[in-house]
Design a protein around this motif. Structure first.
Motif, short mmCIF file in Angstrom:
data_model
loop_
_atom_site.label_atom_id
_atom_site.label_comp_id
_atom_site.label_asym_id
_atom_site.label_seq_id
_atom_site.Cartn_x
_atom_site.Cartn_y
_atom_site.Cartn_z
N PHE A 2 45.45 56.31 81.23
CA PHE A 2 44.70 56.90 80.01
C PHE A 2 43.53 56.06 79.94
O PHE A 2 42.31 56.60 79.91
N PHE A 3 43.38 54.87 80.12
CA PHE A 3 42.47 53.87 80.02
C PHE A 3 41.31 54.18 81.08
O PHE A 3 40.12 54.06 80.98
N ILE A 4 42.07 54.28 82.45
CA ILE A 4 41.10 54.55 83.59
C ILE A 4 40.37 56.09 83.76
O ILE A 4 39.44 55.99 83.88
N THR B 200 38.96 65.88 78.81
CA THR B 200 38.23 66.63 77.87
C THR B 200 38.98 68.04 77.64
O THR B 200 39.61 68.42 78.83
N LEU B 201 38.59 68.69 76.41
CA LEU B 201 39.09 70.13 76.33
C LEU B 201 38.52 71.13 77.34
O LEU B 201 39.28 71.96 78.14
N GLN B 202 37.57 70.75 77.84
CA GLN B 202 36.96 71.78 78.95
C GLN B 202 37.50 71.45 79.97
O GLN B 202 37.91 72.59 81.04
N THR B 203 38.12 70.34 80.41
CA THR B 203 38.62 70.17 81.79
C THR B 203 39.98 70.75 81.67
O THR B 203 40.56 71.35 82.46
N PHE B 204 40.69 70.64 80.69
CA PHE B 204 42.15 71.23 80.45
C PHE B 204 42.20 72.88 80.73
O PHE B 204 42.68 73.35 81.02
N LYS B 205 41.08 73.47 79.89
CA LYS B 205 40.84 75.01 79.88
C LYS B 205 40.56 75.27 81.37
O LYS B 205 40.79 76.58 81.67
N GLY C 1 42.75 62.26 87.75
CA GLY C 1 43.30 61.63 86.48
C GLY C 1 44.29 62.76 85.81
O GLY C 1 45.18 62.16 84.84
N ILE C 2 43.87 63.78 85.64
CA ILE C 2 44.37 64.99 84.65
C ILE C 2 45.81 65.03 85.30
O ILE C 2 46.84 65.11 84.42
N ARG D 295 51.49 64.66 84.46
CA ARG D 295 52.73 64.58 85.24
C ARG D 295 53.51 63.41 84.61
O ARG D 295 54.70 63.70 84.13
N THR D 296 52.99 62.52 84.32
CA THR D 296 53.64 61.11 83.58
C THR D 296 54.24 61.70 82.34
O THR D 296 55.06 61.07 81.74
N THR D 297 53.19 62.33 81.53
CA THR D 297 53.46 62.46 80.12
C THR D 297 54.77 63.41 79.99
O THR D 297 55.78 63.14 79.35
N ILE D 298 54.75 64.72 80.89
CA ILE D 298 55.85 65.65 80.86
C ILE D 298 57.26 64.95 81.30
O ILE D 298 58.24 65.27 80.75
#
Length: 343
Positions: free
Chosen positions: A64-66, A72-77, A204-205, A210-213
């Protein structure tokens, strides 16, 4: 400093990543042995479950730091719905199921067995690519895959009888070896899905999701199958002391080197670097754990190396007869022939 980093060839990054990933099995086993020497009320604070769970948490913080600017919300959408489905499935397979199976395998069998049996992954990826993606490969690559598969089979079948053996179709197979094979199968399937479903997701996303899920799913699976007390020592300072190093070097450091190498390397470079994985893994087991190969591992490993050599001949000939390829898409090929990456 940035200029110096940019001058480092992609092959160097790939080779460093392979060394780090190959050492992850031995480092994990060594950490659990340290935990056994520092019990808390009779419990090992560095159990395999704690290593995977806390290692993922440490990796998430660093990732997350990297990559925080990409979050951003735009990236996820912008991520298509079908890509979300593929991303979730890949996360379940490569970041939850496969690591859990490999960690359980490390608890039941020798590290060298896990290293060699994991080489079943490239032949499976090749077979699935031909059957599902209709990839075209030459006879050298096919021969290399078949011989590597035979080497894995010999490693399993020539093992000395033990109490961990189980009967399958008239054959005696160790439980640890079976789990290592299942982990490699999960990784192979996730690789094929990534080639089909993931094309335009930012690196990054992809890594963060992947790691979070994988972390969340693994946590709840352990809670359901065992009890909440299984994570009783998850806040132990002794555990976090070692896992901070493990997460930063093995998990994040290895993946960053791998991604940096992919950006400036071709498929032949990736394949060549990955071919050193079993050698690096066995050397790491010897240097870190003083684990010398058995006769079954020598035989199976030698056959696997022959298969790797044939595969390299096939890859080289394909590169000579095809047009120059652009650098590899980091997300699409991040799983390419690397196998277990510490989480």
């Amino acid at each position: 400093m940035q200029k110096v980093i940019n001058r480092i060839p992609g092959r160097a990054y790939l080779l460093l990543a392979i060394i780090i990933f190959a050492a992850s099995n031995s480092v994990t086993r060594k950490l659990t042995e340290l935990g056994e020497q520092n019990l808390i009320d009779g419990r090992n604070p560095i159990s395999f479950c704690n290593v995977l769970f806390v290692g993922n948490l440490c990796a998430l913080v660093v990732l997350f730091f990297i990559y925080r600017r990409q979050c951003t919300l735009q990236t996820f959408k912008a991520i298509p719905q079908n890509s979300w489905f593929g991303l979730i499935l890949i996360s379940l397979l490569s970041s939850a199921l496969a690591p859990a199976l490999i960690f359980m395998a490390l608890d039941l069998t020798a590290v060298n067995n896990v290293v060699l049996i994991s080489r079943i992954e490239p032949p499976l990826i090749l077979a699935l690519s031909i059957l599902i993606l209709k990839d075209r490969v030459n006879i050298w690559v096919i021969a290399g895959a078949i011989i590597s598969f035979v080497g894995v089979a010999l490693t399993v079948l020539l093992q000395e009888p033990s109490t961990e053996m189980m009967q399958m179709g008239g054959l005696s197979i160790g439980r640890g070896e079976l789990m290592a094979a299942c982990g490699a199968i999960a990784l192979a399937i996730s690789t094929i899905i990534s080639k089909v479903a993931l094309k335009q997701i930012p690196l990054g996303i992809f890594s963060l999701i992947r790691t979070t899920i994988g972390t969340i799913v693994f946590f709840f699976v352990v809670i359901i199958l065992y009890t909440p007390s299984h994570f009783m020592d998850v806040f132990s300072p002794f555990l976090w002391q070692w896992m901070s190093i493990y997460g930063a070097i093995i998990v994040v450091g290895g993946q960053l080197c791998w991604f940096a190498g992919l950006k400036t390397s071709g498929a032949s470079d990736v394949s060549l670097a990955s071919s050193f994985s079993p050698i690096a893994g066995i050397l790491a087991a010897y240097l870190i754990l003083s684990e010398a190969p058995t006769m079954a591992q020598y035989i199976g490993g030698s056959v696997i190396l022959v298969g790797i050599v044939l595969n390299q001949i096939g890859v080289s000939r394909k590169m000579e007869t095809s047009a120059p390829q652009p650098s590899i898409n980091p997300v699409k090929e991040m799983e390419m022939e690397v196998g277990f990456k510490g989480i």
